[in-house]
Write a protein that holds these residues in place. Sequence first.
Motif, short mmCIF file in Angstrom:
data_model
loop_
_atom_site.label_atom_id
_atom_site.label_comp_id
_atom_site.label_asym_id
_atom_site.label_seq_id
_atom_site.Cartn_x
_atom_site.Cartn_y
_atom_site.Cartn_z
N PRO A 112 -13.28 0.43 1.78
CA PRO A 112 -13.13 1.83 2.20
C PRO A 112 -12.42 1.97 3.54
O PRO A 112 -11.66 2.91 3.76
CB PRO A 112 -14.57 2.34 2.29
N LEU A 113 -12.65 0.99 4.42
CA LEU A 113 -12.00 1.04 5.73
C LEU A 113 -10.49 0.92 5.61
O LEU A 113 -9.74 1.68 6.22
CB LEU A 113 -12.52 -0.09 6.62
N THR A 114 -10.05 -0.08 4.80
CA THR A 114 -8.60 -0.26 4.66
C THR A 114 -7.99 0.96 3.99
O THR A 114 -6.90 1.39 4.35
CB THR A 114 -8.27 -1.51 3.83
N LYS A 115 -8.72 1.53 3.03
CA LYS A 115 -8.23 2.73 2.37
C LYS A 115 -8.06 3.86 3.37
O LYS A 115 -7.05 4.54 3.40
CB LYS A 115 -9.24 3.17 1.30
N GLU A 116 -9.08 4.00 4.18
CA GLU A 116 -9.06 5.07 5.16
C GLU A 116 -7.91 4.89 6.15
O GLU A 116 -7.23 5.83 6.52
CB GLU A 116 -10.39 5.07 5.91
N LEU A 117 -7.70 3.61 6.51
CA LEU A 117 -6.63 3.30 7.45
C LEU A 117 -5.26 3.65 6.85
O LEU A 117 -4.40 4.23 7.50
CB LEU A 117 -6.68 1.82 7.79
N ALA A 118 -5.10 3.28 5.57
CA ALA A 118 -3.84 3.56 4.89
C ALA A 118 -3.62 5.07 4.81
O ALA A 118 -2.53 5.58 5.06
CB ALA A 118 -3.82 2.95 3.51
N ALA A 119 -4.70 5.79 4.47
CA ALA A 119 -4.60 7.25 4.36
C ALA A 119 -4.26 7.84 5.72
O ALA A 119 -3.47 8.78 5.82
CB ALA A 119 -5.92 7.82 3.85
N TYR A 120 -4.85 7.27 6.76
CA TYR A 120 -4.60 7.76 8.11
C TYR A 120 -3.13 7.60 8.49
O TYR A 120 -2.52 8.46 9.09
CB TYR A 120 -5.49 7.00 9.09
#
Lengths: 210, 184
Positions: free
Chosen positions: B139-147
């Motif tokens: 979820p963190l990497t996803k969030e980072l990519a979305a950011y």
Amino acid sequence: MHIVDGALSGEVVIVGSALAAAGTAYGLKSLDMDKIPQAGVLSAVFFVASLVHVPIGFSSVHLIMNGLAGLVLGWAAFPTLLVALLLQAVFFGFGGLTVLGINALNIALPAVIIGILCRRGVRSQNAKIAAIWGGVAGSLAIAFTTLFVALSLALSGEEFIAAAKLVFVAHIPVMVIEGLLCASAVYLMNKVKPELFGALTVTAVQKVDA
Amino acid sequence: MRKSIAFFVCFSLWATPTLAHKVVFSVYDEGESVEGEVGFSNGDMAVGAKIEIFDKNNQKLSEIISDEDGFFKLPLKGDGPFTFQANLGAGHIAEVVLERDVAISAQRQQGEVNTIQAVIGGAELEKIINRSVASQIKPLTKELAAYKEQNDLQKILGGLGYILGIAGIGFYFAARHKLQGQSK
């Protein structure tokens, strides 16, 4: 609508950039002082409109608003849209820097063509007739743009009919929306500030007077 | 008097920016010891900051100076809660409370190790840990990519600002052109 880096062949990119540069140079010549604010506003409109954005395959679908730019600016649409495209590429990563020229050509040339075709119509005294022309201009600008995009893809090796169909079909909703938007914008301008579409002729008269 | 008040107000205003950083202070319990780091919210680490440790009765246990990475480590046994106070000077202070109950944590740790070793071997354990870590950071990497992909208001305003600036430059050249035309 922005083609991304690497989707086109080198020749298409180079020829497109050269044509876009020529169009921009010609557009800058026609961009006199009275038109700069309009160019700025339409550049901003184009810049923000593209955020309504849905990716489809190699290209992507979003509002473009190049028809309105063509109606108001004529050839000056070239530098105006080029600036907005550059900012989109830098800020949002839409399209890319190497394909900037071809993207500008694909979006600004339809705008110029629409400007020439429909400007007489939107100058109509009757606001309703002007709005209908505006709607036609808005939709047709997108249709032409899809055609140009398909052509660029075809010249890079994709089959034209297939590419054209794909891009055209994907943009039918955009054509509808932009037709309505452009029609209402033209209606408003026709009521409030009809000289916007006649900017060229007004300055021409002024120059003669001077 | 009035002058000195004005002087004081000026100076307190002037001093505000240096106080604007937040202190970032974290402490990690390692069982028999404690490590932690201290720095500022702008990414600078606090070098040579004094950290004082107090027990639950507010008695000072020890103190330590952070190294050049803002890092510190010291042995610390017994039950908590321990209070860590960092003073970075110029009004930057931070406090962290570390909860620890030796009996419970020792029991739990020993229990975990026994069960794990009984059920699975080393290689298998490593795989499980890798998988677990991967699933946790997903979820963190996803969030980072979305950011990264996010087109926030600042970008839009930035773009509009550029357009405004370019229009201004356009005006400058157009005006110059016009003036030159008039002077001829």
